[in-house]
Scaffold this active site. Structure first.
Site, PDB file in Angstrom:
ATOM      1  N   CYS A   2       0.864  -1.183   0.000  1.00 18.88           N
ATOM      2  CA  CYS A   2       0.000   0.000   0.000  1.00 18.88           C
ATOM      3  C   CYS A   2       0.895   1.225   0.000  1.00 18.88           C
ATOM      4  O   CYS A   2       2.093   1.137   0.236  1.00 18.88           O
ATOM      5  CB  CYS A   2      -0.865   0.032   1.252  1.00 18.88           C
ATOM      6  SG  CYS A   2      -1.894  -1.412   1.457  1.00 18.88           S
ATOM      7  N   ASN A  99       0.428   0.876   6.148  1.00 20.21           N
ATOM      8  CA  ASN A  99       0.960   0.003   5.092  1.00 20.21           C
ATOM      9  C   ASN A  99       1.675  -1.149   5.785  1.00 20.21           C
ATOM     10  O   ASN A  99       2.602  -0.916   6.565  1.00 20.21           O
ATOM     11  CB  ASN A  99       1.950   0.740   4.195  1.00 20.21           C
ATOM     12  CG  ASN A  99       2.728  -0.256   3.315  1.00 20.21           C
ATOM     13  OD1 ASN A  99       2.200  -1.308   2.967  1.00 20.21           O
ATOM     14  ND2 ASN A  99       3.981   0.064   3.025  1.00 20.21           N
ATOM     15  N   GLU A 490       3.711 -10.752 -17.213  1.00 23.04           N
ATOM     16  CA  GLU A 490       3.294  -9.891 -16.092  1.00 23.04           C
ATOM     17  C   GLU A 490       2.540  -8.647 -16.551  1.00 23.04           C
ATOM     18  O   GLU A 490       1.720  -8.113 -15.817  1.00 23.04           O
ATOM     19  CB  GLU A 490       4.494  -9.533 -15.213  1.00 23.04           C
ATOM     20  CG  GLU A 490       5.478  -8.541 -15.760  1.00 23.04           C
ATOM     21  CD  GLU A 490       6.624  -8.297 -14.767  1.00 23.04           C
ATOM     22  OE1 GLU A 490       6.399  -8.299 -13.552  1.00 23.04           O
ATOM     23  OE2 GLU A 490       7.767  -8.151 -15.250  1.00 23.04           O
ATOM     24  N   HIS A 506      12.089 -32.992 -23.458  1.00 19.67           N
ATOM     25  CA  HIS A 506      11.730 -33.963 -22.408  1.00 19.67           C
ATOM     26  C   HIS A 506      10.320 -33.730 -21.885  1.00 19.67           C
ATOM     27  O   HIS A 506       9.997 -34.073 -20.748  1.00 19.67           O
ATOM     28  CB  HIS A 506      12.748 -33.890 -21.260  1.00 19.67           C
ATOM     29  CG  HIS A 506      14.150 -34.165 -21.708  1.00 19.67           C
ATOM     30  ND1 HIS A 506      14.552 -35.374 -22.208  1.00 19.67           N
ATOM     31  CD2 HIS A 506      15.226 -33.335 -21.796  1.00 19.67           C
ATOM     32  CE1 HIS A 506      15.826 -35.314 -22.554  1.00 19.67           C
ATOM     33  NE2 HIS A 506      16.255 -34.090 -22.322  1.00 19.67           N
TER      34      HIS A 506
HETATM   35  C1  BG6 Z   1       7.408  -7.656  -7.654  1.00 18.28           C
HETATM   36  C2  BG6 Z   1       7.638  -6.673  -8.789  1.00 18.28           C
HETATM   37  O1  BG6 Z   1       6.384  -7.204  -6.839  1.00 18.28           O
HETATM   38  O2  BG6 Z   1       8.580  -7.788  -6.865  1.00 18.28           O
HETATM   39  C3  BG6 Z   1       8.763  -7.228  -9.657  1.00 18.28           C
HETATM   40  O3  BG6 Z   1       6.435  -6.569  -9.561  1.00 18.28           O
HETATM   41  C4  BG6 Z   1      10.019  -7.399  -8.791  1.00 18.28           C
HETATM   42  O4  BG6 Z   1       9.024  -6.349 -10.720  1.00 18.28           O
HETATM   43  C5  BG6 Z   1       9.745  -8.244  -7.556  1.00 18.28           C
HETATM   44  O5  BG6 Z   1      11.003  -8.022  -9.569  1.00 18.28           O
HETATM   45  C6  BG6 Z   1      10.895  -8.135  -6.572  1.00 18.28           C
HETATM   46  O6  BG6 Z   1      10.943  -6.791  -6.130  1.00 18.28           O
HETATM   47  P1  BG6 Z   1      12.285  -6.156  -5.559  1.00 18.28           P
HETATM   48  O7  BG6 Z   1      11.912  -4.752  -5.214  1.00 18.28           O
HETATM   49  O8  BG6 Z   1      12.673  -6.954  -4.366  1.00 18.28           O
HETATM   50  O9  BG6 Z   1      13.314  -6.228  -6.657  1.00 18.28           O
END
Ligand code: BG6
Length: 609
Positions: A2, A99, A490, A506
């Protein structure tokens, strides 16, 4: 997860809050709300994107100069107006935005029930709001006492901004694990989950540590520790300019950030590669320490994990020490057996991803050295790791990472080359040759963007309606195909899989039929023929093959479409092949008319489990 924002100053709070929330929507966008204090505290909430809340407020005369705001990514309680923040205690004494997640909220509901509190929502946050009210009334020692007693009593993660009815000139904040910055400006004090929300107003910020609180008055801010004693904080300057958080004429943040890669990759290279070699002194890693490392573990989530897979190939090949790559949410519960002479590298753009933070703590609990590769200065992972290697991607707004990914790749190369050199696995000539070639990467990325963007835009329109796609490669090409595949699914919601090219036969090759899109990445000379024969296998089953290859590699006989990239050193090809894969993901999504920057069900940084 959040986004929270707050303001106490001389300006109209509602404008600042709505503007700040708009810049935090990448953290969650299923409902939003604000509480503005003029004579009374007025709360306004709306389900859905921020525009719904703005509509609700547009004809409201809100003169208040103190307020809090929130944009939500639901965990406890479905997205709804009732569950949206701010939440208010039973008698309106406490108004709060949050948050994070309160893990023991069920138990606290029992406690509140014993004291006749009634709850109107399904959220852990409303419970938190009433627990603060409970302590405020029980001990009558004011806001800081109530907040501190609450921080001792609740378990979980939180960044909160709170207004107390009986303290009209004060805005209180506190945090544990969830990110928070406090901004100082001529006109007052700001609080937010992330820099973009307040950069327009100030680049002067304070960071508060876990289990610390602060009182934001119009003319000063006071920091407190868990004993309620005042503590001093150093005012820091954020070097990012506000335009970094703006689109600058691009249609989406994702394509803007894709085009920022030559610049941020160059900045990150220059921050470590000096005249006479690599300087890691800023990380605090010493030559002695590097010499001692016998094992490396790379732990991360999402795209950062894919950087780890690329880094494994480069690190092992250059340093000849074993590297294990782990998904953080598995690593933290697998009770990993870690070598005391090992190094655990945590890669994270935000520095706040809960699973990666927990993995870091697991490694530290086992007494193993930790290095964080992080993009956000002052983030939790950066502050808790033994050593930090900062990438210089600047603020990344689009949920799908691109520029941060590319700067993390550079960080991995720099680490691998320096470790190999310190461990005498490579000689001076190879060391300097690798650094010379590394310095050419920004221009080669620029060249790809200049020569291929329109081509890939046109190619992408062919795939707007596809249901499935496969990305295949061997070695480092397999590693980058993982990222290519994630970039597509995504944001475009097309089912996509990345596969080690040699593994396809495989099982999964049974899914290949006429017209199935297969993106084949083939840059690794030693295994080129093997990869090309795997492309022949899928082509002969009817696949539409797109080959991503260096200019000196000819796949015209097997590929329906060839994407040529500049030649470079075998270790650095992920930095070049990822660019056309990012562009494919972006333009296919645009051709499907989807919200590129805020894909459904995702958030930029997941600060809960
Ligand atoms: C996801 C993001 O929530 O978290 C991705 O959408 C990201 O883009 C992943 O790779 C890891 O986030 P971070 O901030 O730890 O690199």
């Amino acid at each position: 997860m959040c986004g929270i924002v707050g303001y106490n100053g001389s300006k109209r709070a509602v404008d600042i809050l709505l503007d700040g929330l708009a810049r935090l929507e990448y953290r969650g966008y299923d409902s939003a709300g604000v509480a503005i204090r003029d004579k009374e505290i007025e709360v306004f909430k709306a389900k859905g994107k921020l525009t719904n809340l703005k509509e609700k407020l547009q004809d409201k005369e809100l003169k208040g100069t103190i307020g809090i705001g929130h944009t939500r990514w639901a965990t406890h309680g479905e997205p709804s107006e009732v569950n949206a923040h701010p939440h208010v205690s039973n008698d309106g004494n406490v108004t709060l935005v949050h948050n994070g997640i309160i893990e023991n909220y069920q138990e606290l509901i029992q406690k509140l029930g014993r004291h006749d509190y009634k709850l109107y929502s399904e959220t852990d946050t409303e419970v938190l709001t009433n627990i603060i009210d409970y302590y405020y009334k029980k001990y009558k020692m004011g806001p800081i006492d109530a907040i501190n007693r609450t921080m001792v009593r609740v378990r979980g993660s939180y960044a909160i901004a709170v207004m107390f009815k009986e303290h009209p000139d004060e805005l209180w904040v506190a945090r544990k694990d969830s990110p928070m910055i406090i901004g100082e400006a001529e006109d007052g004090y700001y609080v937010a989950s992330d820099v973009p929300a307040i950069l327009k107003y100030t680049n002067k910020v304070y960071y508060i540590d876990n289990l610390e609180a602060a009182c934001l008055k119009k003319d000063k801010v006071i920091f407190y520790d868990l004993n309620g004693d005042e503590v001093q904080k150093e005012l820091k300057e954020i070097k990012w300019d506000v335009s970094a958080a703006e689109k600058e004429g691009y249609e989406h943040f994702m394509i803007k950030e894709i085009n920022e890669q030559p610049d941020v990759v160059k900045k990150t290279i220059n921050s470590f590669v000096k005249e006479d070699g690599i300087d890691l002194s800023a990380t605090g890693l010493t030559v002695e320490e590097i010499k001692k490392f016998k094992q490396i573990y790379i732990v991360a989530c999402g795209s950062a994990y894919h950087v780890g897979v690329c880094a494994q190939y480069v690190l092992e090949d250059l340093t000849r020490i074993p590297v294990r790559v782990e998904i953080a949410s598995e690593f933290r519960y697998r009770k990993p057996i870690l070598d005391k002479n090992g190094l655990v590298i945590i890669i994270s753009q935000s520095g706040e991803t809960a699973d990666s933070l927990a993995a870091l703590r697991e490694a530290k609990n086992q007494g193993v050295k930790t290095l964080a590769i992080v993009n956000v200065v002052g983030s939790s992972i950066a502050r808790e790791a033994n050593h930090v290697l900062y990438t210089l991607a600047g603020p990344e707004i689009a949920v799908a990472t691109t520029k941060a990914f590319s700067t993390q790749l550079i960080a991995a190369y720099v680490l691998a080359i320096q470790m190999a050199y310190v461990k005498k696995k490579i000689k001076d000539d190879v060391y300097l040759e690798l650094l010379e070639e590394l310095k050419t990467i920004p221009d080669k990325i620029q060249d790809i963007l200049k020569t291929l963007t329109t081509k890939i835009q046109r190619l992408s329109s062919k795939f707007a309606g596809i249901k499935d796609a496969f990305y295949i490669g061997r070695g480092l090409d397999y590693a980058i195909s993982l990222e290519g595949s994630l970039k597509l699914k995504e944001v475009s919601y097309i089912h996509s899989e990345a596969y080690a090219a040699g593994e396809l036969k495989h099982g999964t090759i049974s899914l290949i039929e006429d017209g199935t899109l297969v993106i084949g990445i083939a840059t690794q000379e030693e295994i080129l023929e093997k990869t090309i024969s795997n492309l022949v296998e899928v082509k002969s089953r009817g696949a539409y093959v797109v080959g991503v290859v260096p200019k000196n590699v000819d796949v015209s006989k097997v590929a329906n479409y060839t994407i040529e990239i500049p030649e470079t050193n075998k270790y650095f090809y992920p930095s070049l092949t990822v660019i056309p894969l990012q562009l494919l993901g972006y333009y296919i999504t645009v051709s499907r008319g989807l919200d590129v920057d805020k894909p459904r069900n995702l958030a930029k940084s997941v600060t809960v489990e």
